[in-house]
Design a protein around this motif. Structure first.
Motif, PDB file in Angstrom:
ATOM      1  N   GLU A 163       0.969  -1.149  -0.066  1.00  0.00           N
ATOM      2  CA  GLU A 163       0.008   0.122   0.008  1.00  0.00           C
ATOM      3  C   GLU A 163       0.764   1.298   0.019  1.00  0.00           C
ATOM      4  OE1 GLU A 163      -4.064   1.898   2.535  1.00  0.00           O
ATOM      5  OE2 GLU A 163      -3.022  -0.129   2.947  1.00  0.00           O
ATOM      6  N   ALA A 164       2.075   1.267   0.636  1.00  0.00           N
ATOM      7  CA  ALA A 164       2.873   2.436   0.628  1.00  0.00           C
ATOM      8  C   ALA A 164       3.490   2.744  -0.729  1.00  0.00           C
ATOM      9  CB  ALA A 164       3.988   2.103   1.877  1.00  0.00           C
ATOM     10  N   LEU A 165       4.062   1.511  -1.074  1.00  0.00           N
ATOM     11  CA  LEU A 165       4.596   1.658  -2.598  1.00  0.00           C
ATOM     12  C   LEU A 165       3.674   1.865  -3.657  1.00  0.00           C
ATOM     13  CD1 LEU A 165       7.098  -1.529  -2.216  1.00  0.00           C
ATOM     14  CD2 LEU A 165       7.520   1.245  -2.188  1.00  0.00           C
ATOM     15  N   ALA A 166       2.064   1.739  -3.570  1.00  0.00           N
ATOM     16  CA  ALA A 166       1.236   2.241  -4.315  1.00  0.00           C
ATOM     17  C   ALA A 166       1.023   3.684  -4.624  1.00  0.00           C
ATOM     18  CB  ALA A 166      -0.019   1.522  -4.035  1.00  0.00           C
ATOM     19  N   SER A 167       1.421   4.284  -3.279  1.00  0.00           N
ATOM     20  CA  SER A 167       1.313   5.569  -3.374  1.00  0.00           C
ATOM     21  C   SER A 167       2.764   6.392  -3.729  1.00  0.00           C
ATOM     22  CB  SER A 167       0.498   6.350  -1.952  1.00  0.00           C
ATOM     23  OG  SER A 167       1.591   5.917  -1.040  1.00  0.00           O
ATOM     24  N   ASP A 199      12.506   2.336   2.275  1.00  0.00           N
ATOM     25  CA  ASP A 199      12.470   1.649   3.328  1.00  0.00           C
ATOM     26  C   ASP A 199      11.307   0.492   3.102  1.00  0.00           C
ATOM     27  OD1 ASP A 199      14.399   3.017   4.777  1.00  0.00           O
ATOM     28  OD2 ASP A 199      12.988   4.293   5.582  1.00  0.00           O
ATOM     29  N   ALA A 200      10.252   0.904   2.402  1.00  0.00           N
ATOM     30  CA  ALA A 200       9.200   0.044   1.959  1.00  0.00           C
ATOM     31  C   ALA A 200       9.567  -0.834   0.811  1.00  0.00           C
ATOM     32  CB  ALA A 200       7.808   0.856   1.512  1.00  0.00           C
ATOM     33  N   LEU A 201      10.145  -0.536   0.012  1.00  0.00           N
ATOM     34  CA  LEU A 201      10.795  -1.407  -0.786  1.00  0.00           C
ATOM     35  C   LEU A 201      11.873  -2.372  -0.438  1.00  0.00           C
ATOM     36  CD1 LEU A 201      11.803   1.061  -3.854  1.00  0.00           C
ATOM     37  CD2 LEU A 201      10.239  -1.069  -4.295  1.00  0.00           C
ATOM     38  N   PHE A 202      12.545  -2.014   0.566  1.00  0.00           N
ATOM     39  CA  PHE A 202      13.524  -2.840   1.367  1.00  0.00           C
ATOM     40  C   PHE A 202      12.918  -3.994   2.082  1.00  0.00           C
ATOM     41  CE2 PHE A 202      16.219  -3.840   4.857  1.00  0.00           C
ATOM     42  CZ  PHE A 202      17.364  -4.576   4.056  1.00  0.00           C
ATOM     43  N   ARG A 203      11.749  -3.278   2.874  1.00  0.00           N
ATOM     44  CA  ARG A 203      11.324  -4.256   3.838  1.00  0.00           C
ATOM     45  C   ARG A 203      10.209  -5.318   3.130  1.00  0.00           C
ATOM     46  NH1 ARG A 203      14.104  -4.675   8.280  1.00  0.00           N
ATOM     47  NH2 ARG A 203      12.451  -6.258   8.745  1.00  0.00           N
ATOM     48  N   LEU A 204       9.680  -4.841   1.905  1.00  0.00           N
ATOM     49  CA  LEU A 204       8.912  -5.586   1.283  1.00  0.00           C
ATOM     50  C   LEU A 204       9.642  -6.746   0.439  1.00  0.00           C
ATOM     51  CD1 LEU A 204       6.014  -6.275  -0.160  1.00  0.00           C
ATOM     52  CD2 LEU A 204       6.747  -4.975  -1.948  1.00  0.00           C
ATOM     53  N   ALA A 205      11.014  -6.564   0.218  1.00  0.00           N
ATOM     54  CA  ALA A 205      11.785  -7.514  -0.512  1.00  0.00           C
ATOM     55  C   ALA A 205      11.981  -8.610   0.542  1.00  0.00           C
ATOM     56  CB  ALA A 205      13.014  -6.784  -1.059  1.00  0.00           C
ATOM     57  N   LEU A 206      12.722  -7.950   1.928  1.00  0.00           N
ATOM     58  CA  LEU A 206      12.882  -9.037   2.927  1.00  0.00           C
ATOM     59  C   LEU A 206      11.609  -9.853   3.195  1.00  0.00           C
ATOM     60  CD1 LEU A 206      15.082  -6.862   5.327  1.00  0.00           C
ATOM     61  CD2 LEU A 206      15.777  -8.686   3.838  1.00  0.00           C
ATOM     62  N   ASN A 207      10.416  -9.394   3.355  1.00  0.00           N
ATOM     63  CA  ASN A 207       9.303 -10.353   3.827  1.00  0.00           C
ATOM     64  C   ASN A 207       8.868 -11.150   2.822  1.00  0.00           C
ATOM     65  OD1 ASN A 207       7.939  -9.525   6.617  1.00  0.00           O
ATOM     66  ND2 ASN A 207       9.015  -7.438   5.850  1.00  0.00           N
TER      67      ASN A 207
END
Length: 192
Positions: A172-176, A182-190
């Motif tokens: 959702e953060a990356l959609a906006s 940080d969202a890109l990094f944490r999304l990739a990790l998860n």
């Protein structure tokens, strides 16, 4: 604006250090960093400048900070710790050199300033203490920008062991803001 080779207008190149003339706020620091990292030539120019006799004061401190020389930047930045934008830079430098308590303490405007609120949560999360992070999140979540609120909602979900919830929040953060680092990094990790 200047005339380009094809007769069209192109933006005139601005020295990133000139952005730091006058009032220093969050926007001027973002413009400074964007200009400083616009090319390898600009990075090299900044690196050379910090070693020159002309480099001094808060400009030098911010240049050292931007270049990742956090221990060197501290003395210059501490002189202006009451400036909310400088406080964010100082907090990040404190974090990098392992002074988490100082990073949290310098962010005095965290309950009013969205950028300081995000820096505060970043400092607290580094300690990996779920209870402390939950308390810090509760303290400042209403101050965060909409996008940072989504990012830190994801971090909170991670601390709570909710991987799918964290992935949804980062999506959702990356959609906006598709470039939220940080969202890109944490999304990739998860996802991994």
């Amino acid at each position: 604006m200047t005339e380009g080779h094809d007769g069209g207008q192109t933006a005139q190149k601005v020295n990133p250090l000139d952005v730091l003339e006058g009032t220093i706020d969050h926007a001027s620091i973002r413009r400074f960093r964007r200009g400083a990292f616009s090319s390898l030539t600009e990075i090299e120019r900044l690196r050379d400048w910090v070693e020159s006799p002309m480099a001094s004061g808060i400009k030098r401190g911010l240049a050292l900070w931007a270049l990742g020389r956090h221990a060197d930047a501290l003395e210059e930045l501490e002189a202006q710790r009451d400036n909310p934008a400088i406080a964010v830079c100082l907090a990040r430098s404190y974090q990098t050199v392992g002074r988490s308590a100082d990073a949290v303490e310098v962010l005095a405007d965290r309950t009013k300033d969205p950028v300081q609120a995000a820096a505060y949560l970043s400092a607290v999360e580094r300690n990996a203490d779920r209870d402390r992070f939950e308390a810090a999140h509760a303290e400042v979540h209403g101050v965060l920008s909409a996008n940072d609120a989504l990012y830190f909602k994801g971090r909170l979900k991670e601390f709570q062991g909710d991987t799918l919830g964290s992935i949804a929040a980062y999506d959702e953060a990356l959609a906006s803001d598709p470039s939220h680092p940080d969202a890109l990094f944490r999304l990739a990790l998860n996802v991994d």
